[in-house]
Design a protein around this motif. Structure first.
Motif, PDB file in Angstrom:
ATOM      1  N   UNK A 102     -28.918 -41.033  12.066  1.00 52.86           N
ATOM      2  CA  UNK A 102     -27.864 -42.049  12.013  1.00 52.86           C
ATOM      3  C   UNK A 102     -27.734 -42.650  10.622  1.00 52.86           C
ATOM      4  N   UNK A 103     -28.773 -42.546   9.810  1.00 54.01           N
ATOM      5  CA  UNK A 103     -28.690 -42.961   8.411  1.00 54.01           C
ATOM      6  C   UNK A 103     -28.211 -41.812   7.524  1.00 54.01           C
ATOM      7  N   UNK A 104     -28.785 -40.636   7.735  1.00 52.42           N
ATOM      8  CA  UNK A 104     -28.483 -39.491   6.882  1.00 52.42           C
ATOM      9  C   UNK A 104     -27.027 -39.059   6.995  1.00 52.42           C
ATOM     10  N   UNK A 105     -26.472 -39.132   8.187  1.00 54.02           N
ATOM     11  CA  UNK A 105     -25.096 -38.670   8.383  1.00 54.02           C
ATOM     12  C   UNK A 105     -24.082 -39.512   7.595  1.00 54.02           C
ATOM     13  N   UNK A 106     -24.079 -40.847   7.718  1.00 52.44           N
ATOM     14  CA  UNK A 106     -23.136 -41.599   6.895  1.00 52.44           C
ATOM     15  C   UNK A 106     -23.436 -41.503   5.393  1.00 52.44           C
ATOM     16  N   UNK A 107     -24.725 -41.412   5.021  1.00 47.02           N
ATOM     17  CA  UNK A 107     -25.041 -41.252   3.601  1.00 47.02           C
ATOM     18  C   UNK A 107     -24.520 -39.923   3.065  1.00 47.02           C
ATOM     19  N   UNK A 108     -24.603 -38.862   3.889  1.00 48.78           N
ATOM     20  CA  UNK A 108     -24.075 -37.567   3.438  1.00 48.78           C
ATOM     21  C   UNK A 108     -22.553 -37.626   3.317  1.00 48.78           C
ATOM     22  N   UNK A 109     -21.897 -38.365   4.203  1.00 45.83           N
ATOM     23  CA  UNK A 109     -20.450 -38.559   4.082  1.00 45.83           C
ATOM     24  C   UNK A 109     -20.095 -39.347   2.832  1.00 45.83           C
ATOM     25  N   UNK A 110     -20.894 -40.368   2.543  1.00 44.65           N
ATOM     26  CA  UNK A 110     -20.689 -41.175   1.330  1.00 44.65           C
ATOM     27  C   UNK A 110     -20.887 -40.301   0.092  1.00 44.65           C
TER      28      UNK A 110
END
Length: 192
Positions: A102-110
């Motif tokens: 849940x952290x890695x997914x939005x960070x990868x989108x960012x």
């Protein structure tokens, strides 16, 4: 009976419950939105959906950080005595994996929007500009982060499905309180 915001030794409080279900709803909604936005033919509609996806991605990131901080600052209710030793050892690992995705997914989108050669600013819900991460822009970097985001999304949704199946197993097969305590909040009577 007074319901509580914080967790008790046996149940989650309102804050944990609301964050859990809100994050779950956004996480699943983001998966569906991401699936649709890359398959839609209208460029205008795709652009609008991508901006909405970015907005909810930043919201998700903030909520997950808040959820982790809340969890670190509150006692986690003990598992019922019916839960076996193997599950007691694997449950924290599964929860850690859920938080990590849940952290890695939005960070990868960012990271993806930060390296994009299109240089479209991220403005969550048209409120303010989020600065890009300090990453070099290139087509190769954009391809890498696009693929990473895709794999993380599918792995994350697989983890969510496993998590939901485990909760349903506890509720319908084992008939214990694991799922119920994330639906019904703690009360003043739960505190010892």
């Amino acid at each position: 009976m007074t319901t509580m915001i914080t967790n008790s030794p046996t149940r989650y409080g309102w804050a944990s419950i609301i964050l859990h279900w809100l994050i779950a709803l956004i996480f699943i909604g983001q998966f569906v939105l991401g699936f649709i936005m890359v398959r839609i033919e209208s460029q205008r509609a795709a652009f609008e959906l991508i901006q909405l996806h970015k907005s909810f991605g930043f919201l998700l990131l903030g909520l997950v950080i808040l959820r982790i901080a809340w969890r670190l600052g509150n006692a986690t209710p003990a598992l019922p005595s019916s839960v076996g030793a193997l599950e007691r050892r694997t449950a924290p690992v599964a929860h850690f994996a859920l938080y990590a995705f849940q952290l890695a997914l939005p960070f990868s989108g960012w990271a993806l929007v930060s390296v994009s050669m299109l240089e479209i600013p991220s403005m969550p819900f048209s409120l303010f500009v989020i600065p890009n991460l300090p990453l070099a822009m290139s087509d190769a970097a954009e391809s890498f982060w696009t693929e990473a985001h895709w794999y993380l999304a599918y792995a994350g949704i697989a983890l969510v499905v496993l998590h939901a199946l485990a909760a349903l197993r506890h509720h319908y097969w084992l008939r214990d309180s694991v799922l119920v305590r994330m639906i019904t909040p703690s009360s003043a009577q739960d505190v010892e």
